[in-house]
Design a protein around this motif. Structure first.
Motif, short mmCIF file in Angstrom:
data_model
loop_
_atom_site.label_atom_id
_atom_site.label_comp_id
_atom_site.label_asym_id
_atom_site.label_seq_id
_atom_site.Cartn_x
_atom_site.Cartn_y
_atom_site.Cartn_z
N GLU A 188 2.75 41.01 -30.73
CA GLU A 188 2.53 42.00 -29.69
C GLU A 188 1.27 41.66 -28.92
N TYR A 189 1.37 41.74 -27.61
CA TYR A 189 0.23 41.50 -26.75
C TYR A 189 -0.10 42.80 -26.00
N THR A 190 -1.37 43.17 -26.02
CA THR A 190 -1.85 44.30 -25.23
C THR A 190 -2.51 43.75 -23.97
N LYS A 248 -4.46 44.53 -20.50
CA LYS A 248 -5.24 45.46 -19.69
C LYS A 248 -5.44 44.86 -18.31
N SER A 298 0.22 52.93 -20.15
CA SER A 298 -0.10 54.00 -21.09
C SER A 298 -1.28 54.84 -20.62
N THR A 336 -3.00 49.85 -19.11
CA THR A 336 -2.72 49.14 -20.35
C THR A 336 -1.22 49.06 -20.58
N LYS A 354 1.90 47.10 -23.21
CA LYS A 354 2.17 46.37 -24.44
C LYS A 354 3.51 45.66 -24.30
N LYS A 385 6.15 42.58 -26.38
CA LYS A 385 6.43 41.79 -27.57
C LYS A 385 7.22 40.57 -27.14
N THR A 414 -4.97 41.03 -25.48
CA THR A 414 -5.26 40.98 -26.91
C THR A 414 -4.03 40.54 -27.67
N ALA A 459 -2.20 40.55 -31.01
CA ALA A 459 -2.26 41.35 -32.23
C ALA A 459 -2.23 40.48 -33.49
#
Length: 377
Positions: free
Chosen positions: A256-258, A260, A295, A308, A310, A312, A343, A345
């Motif tokens: 998973e990548y967040t 921003k 989000s 933000t 997310k 996958k 980010t 994960a």
């Protein structure tokens, strides 16, 4: 008082309630209505005042009963509503006709959101109506400025919500706007969003992107706005689910990548276009992901905001670059992108890409940005 009838063969013109039957019951008026053409099986009726200009009193409607004098088929409906719905407001009500052994359409509450620049400041002197068309007919001309909800005013645009009831229209295909003014002015209309009130999606988007020059001594302006595109909320989710299923079947590791996204804090920095991103690492690249569900904010990529997202996808290794672009949809779609932080994960690594440049409509294939720094979250 006038009516409009809709049938399987088309719709009638305005039918005036003039031919009263002589013998009347108390609180009941009977009319003979002769339609000039065969409309086929009637499925909808609109009822209202032809004009509000000379209407002072209100009319309470308790019940409507119709009978086909040839077949004797009878339709009855309890209304219990007052016309007009507001002294300055919508002069129409409409309802489906349910004949014996025939399934009727339903009444739907529609939410129409208008995005503009200066309508709110001119609303007291401007008259604007919209007629919405779909596979099941149209709404007739509905006033847009008599009651506004969810009013939002931002630096680059404003928006407001109009609520209207109509017999379900089916798939929507166009909106016809009628605009006039009591004074000389210019109205800058950006776009219209239309959806059913009880559903988040689909959202029908009608791009206008026009500044209307109004003159008090000139007739009203009419514009036909065709459907631009439809936002289907489940599409991205289904694409992600399909990608996940495909990746799992192939035995690949997912992470998973967040993401921003920082939009610049300068005039005109925001965009309403559909933004996409691709990640590049030392083990390959990701699929193309549309960044549509922030989000942090319901309306992403606004000036000075951080959104933000997310996603996958398969592991692409240590990131070294990203590609970001958009489809150019919307009014003034140019977008000033300050930076992107991603980010991972699986490794808790934070990748920063300093952008500090505009991503304009001609960058629909994307702009590549290279890694600025990496740290641990």
């Amino acid at each position: 008082l006038v009516m409009v009838f809709y049938g399987s063969n088309g719709k009638s013109n305005l039918v005036s309630m003039e031919n009263k039957v002589e013998h009347q019951a108390k609180n009941q008026i009977t009319y003979d209505v002769h339609l000039t053409s065969d409309l086929g099986m009637l499925y909808k009726v609109r009822l209202g005042f032809q004009s509000l200009e000379n209407s002072i009193s209100q009319l309470f409607l308790r019940q409507l009963k119709m009978q086909n004098t040839s077949t004797l088929d009878t339709f009855s409906l309890t209304i219990n509503k007052t016309l007009p719905l507001s002294l300055n407001g919508d002069r129409w009500i409409e309802f489906p006709i349910e004949w014996p052994l025939k399934e009727a359409l339903s009444v739907v509450t529609y939410h129409l959101t208008v995005f503009s620049r200066n309508i709110l400041s001119e609303r007291n002197l401007v008259h604007m109506t919209a007629c919405i068309y779909g596979t099941h007919g149209d709404t007739g001309d509905r006033s847009l400025l008599w009651t506004l909800q969810n009013v939002q005013q931002r630096e680059d645009y404003e928006s407001f919500l109009v609520i209207m009831e109509a017999v379900e229209l089916g798939e929507l295909d166009k909106v016809v706007l009628l605009i006039s003014s009591e004074t000389d002015c210019k109205l800058d209309i950006k776009k219209l969003h239309l959806k059913e009130a009880v559903k988040e999606h689909p959202i029908y988007v009608f791009e206008v992107n026009e500044a209307f020059s109004l003159n008090a001594n000139k007739p009203e302006i009419q514009r036909e706005i065709p459907l631009s595109f439809v936002i289907k909320g489940d599409k991205l989710k289904n694409d992600i689910d399909n990608n996940l299923h495909k990746e799992q079947n192939q035995g690949r590791n997912l992470t998973e990548y967040t993401i921003k996204v920082y939009t610049g804090d300068k005039r005109g920095a925001g965009t309403d276009a559909n933004v996409h991103v691709i990640l590049f690492g030392n083990e390959g690249k990701s699929d193309t992901f549309q960044l549509s569900h922030s989000s942090d904010h319901p309306d992403p990529f606004e000036r000075g905001k951080v959104d933000t997202f997310k996603i996958k996808t398969k592991k692409v290794g240590s990131l070294h670059s990203i590609e970001i672009g958009h489809d150019g949809k919307g009014f003034a779609s140019g977008w000033f992108l300050e930076k992107v932080e991603i980010t991972d994960a699986s490794s808790n690594s934070v990748y920063c890409f300093n952008c500090n440049r505009s991503v304009d409509h001609y960058h629909f294939l994307g702009v590549v940005f290279f890694l600025t720094r990496i740290s641990s979250s």
